[in-house]
Scaffold this motif. Structure first.
Motif, short mmCIF file in Angstrom:
data_model
loop_
_atom_site.label_atom_id
_atom_site.label_comp_id
_atom_site.label_asym_id
_atom_site.label_seq_id
_atom_site.Cartn_x
_atom_site.Cartn_y
_atom_site.Cartn_z
N UNK A 122 0.81 -1.21 0.00
CA UNK A 122 0.00 0.00 0.00
C UNK A 122 0.85 1.27 0.00
N UNK A 123 2.13 1.14 -0.35
CA UNK A 123 2.98 2.32 -0.37
C UNK A 123 3.09 2.96 0.99
N UNK A 124 3.22 2.14 2.04
CA UNK A 124 3.21 2.63 3.42
C UNK A 124 4.29 3.67 3.67
N UNK A 125 5.46 3.47 3.08
CA UNK A 125 6.57 4.41 3.22
C UNK A 125 6.93 4.94 1.84
N UNK A 126 7.03 6.26 1.72
CA UNK A 126 7.45 6.89 0.47
C UNK A 126 8.81 7.54 0.69
N UNK A 127 9.63 7.49 -0.35
CA UNK A 127 10.98 8.03 -0.23
C UNK A 127 11.42 8.64 -1.54
N UNK A 128 12.14 9.76 -1.46
CA UNK A 128 12.82 10.26 -2.63
C UNK A 128 13.99 9.33 -2.96
N UNK A 129 14.28 9.17 -4.24
CA UNK A 129 15.43 8.40 -4.68
C UNK A 129 16.40 9.30 -5.44
N UNK A 130 17.68 9.08 -5.20
CA UNK A 130 18.72 9.85 -5.89
C UNK A 130 19.66 8.86 -6.60
N UNK A 131 19.41 8.61 -7.90
CA UNK A 131 20.24 7.65 -8.63
C UNK A 131 21.45 8.33 -9.28
N UNK A 215 -3.12 0.02 -6.50
CA UNK A 215 -3.47 1.43 -6.66
C UNK A 215 -3.61 2.16 -5.33
N UNK A 216 -3.79 1.42 -4.25
CA UNK A 216 -3.95 2.06 -2.94
C UNK A 216 -2.64 2.76 -2.55
N UNK A 217 -2.78 3.96 -2.03
CA UNK A 217 -1.63 4.69 -1.54
C UNK A 217 -0.85 5.42 -2.61
N UNK A 218 -1.29 5.33 -3.88
CA UNK A 218 -0.53 5.96 -4.97
C UNK A 218 -1.31 7.09 -5.67
N UNK A 219 -2.48 7.40 -5.17
CA UNK A 219 -3.31 8.40 -5.85
C UNK A 219 -2.74 9.80 -5.75
N UNK A 220 -2.00 10.07 -4.67
CA UNK A 220 -1.36 11.37 -4.50
C UNK A 220 0.12 11.17 -4.23
N UNK A 221 0.89 12.20 -4.49
CA UNK A 221 2.34 12.14 -4.28
C UNK A 221 2.71 12.99 -3.07
#
Length: 224
Positions: A122-131, A215-221
């Protein structure tokens, strides 16, 4: 190369090893999935064991450790209803009596030009990624992190956030991908890490199944 990592890397994508570039360049509507199979060596800390057990319900982190653990990783691209591109990476670790899965959904935020990772079902944790690219390998480090609660994002302060680094390279000698992933925390120390090698093949997947495109947890950023 197409897909979310191309947007983030820009011209630097040309410096990736061609096999790594193909692995991360899979985009929506290609009708294929990248499926890797190999073995991993996994370690985990002891201070966060209760949290690791709780995260198994979200296909996030897990408490098991071991050597030579059978490993499968499936990578597929798709487009979210909100209009942005998603790269699903579903990792499965097969222990003696238990299978654990660790999912991540990587999104390119066109409006704010940033790469985001949603961890767990459910996208419980969101993180920026720096590749970035180092000697043909893809190196990814985590940045700002949020707890995703009912489409609200609660910023995780430094002591609560995890330090994440993933290195993915291709070795032409043994014709395998080699990956190292480390998750640590300032207060708890070592949380989880895995390292190992795998081979990869393209497999037909005309329709991305529901368990690879939640789709849960991804509707907004998250906020900038």
């Amino acid at each position: 190369m197409t897909g979310v990592y191309e947007y983030a890397l820009g011209d630097e994508a040309d410096d990736l090893h061609p096999m790594v570039r193909d692995r991360y360049g899979i985009g929506p509507d290609e009708g294929t999935a990248c499926v890797g199979r190999g073995r991993m060596h996994i370690s985990r800390g002891t201070h966060t064991l209760p949290v690791l057990y709780a995260m198994t319900t979200q296909n996030l982190l897990f408490p098991e450790a071991g050597s030579d653990v059978p490993f499968t990783v499936t990578t597929v691209g798709w487009e979210h209803d909100a209009g942005y591109e998603v790269l699903t990476t579903a990792r499965e670790f097969e222990f003696d009596r238990t299978r654990r899965r660790f999912d991540s959904l990587t999104v390119w935020d066109h409006e704010n030009e940033r790469l985001l990772d949603f961890l767990g079902t459910d996208g419980l944790i969101a993180s920026e990624l720096h590749p970035r690219v180092e000697n043909g390998a893809l190196v990814v480090e985590g940045g700002k992190q949020w707890l995703n609660v009912g489409s609200r994002f609660v910023s995780l302060p430094g002591p609560m956030a995890a330090s994440v680094e993933v290195r993915d390279r291709y070795d032409e000698t043994d014709e395998q991908f080699h990956v190292t992933a480390t998750v640590e925390n300032t207060l708890a120390g070592h949380i989880l890490s895995y390292r190992g090698a795998f081979t990869q093949a393209l497999e037909p997947m005309e329709t991305v199944p529901a368990d690879l495109r939640p789709s849960r947890g991804l509707s907004t950023l998250p906020p900038v």
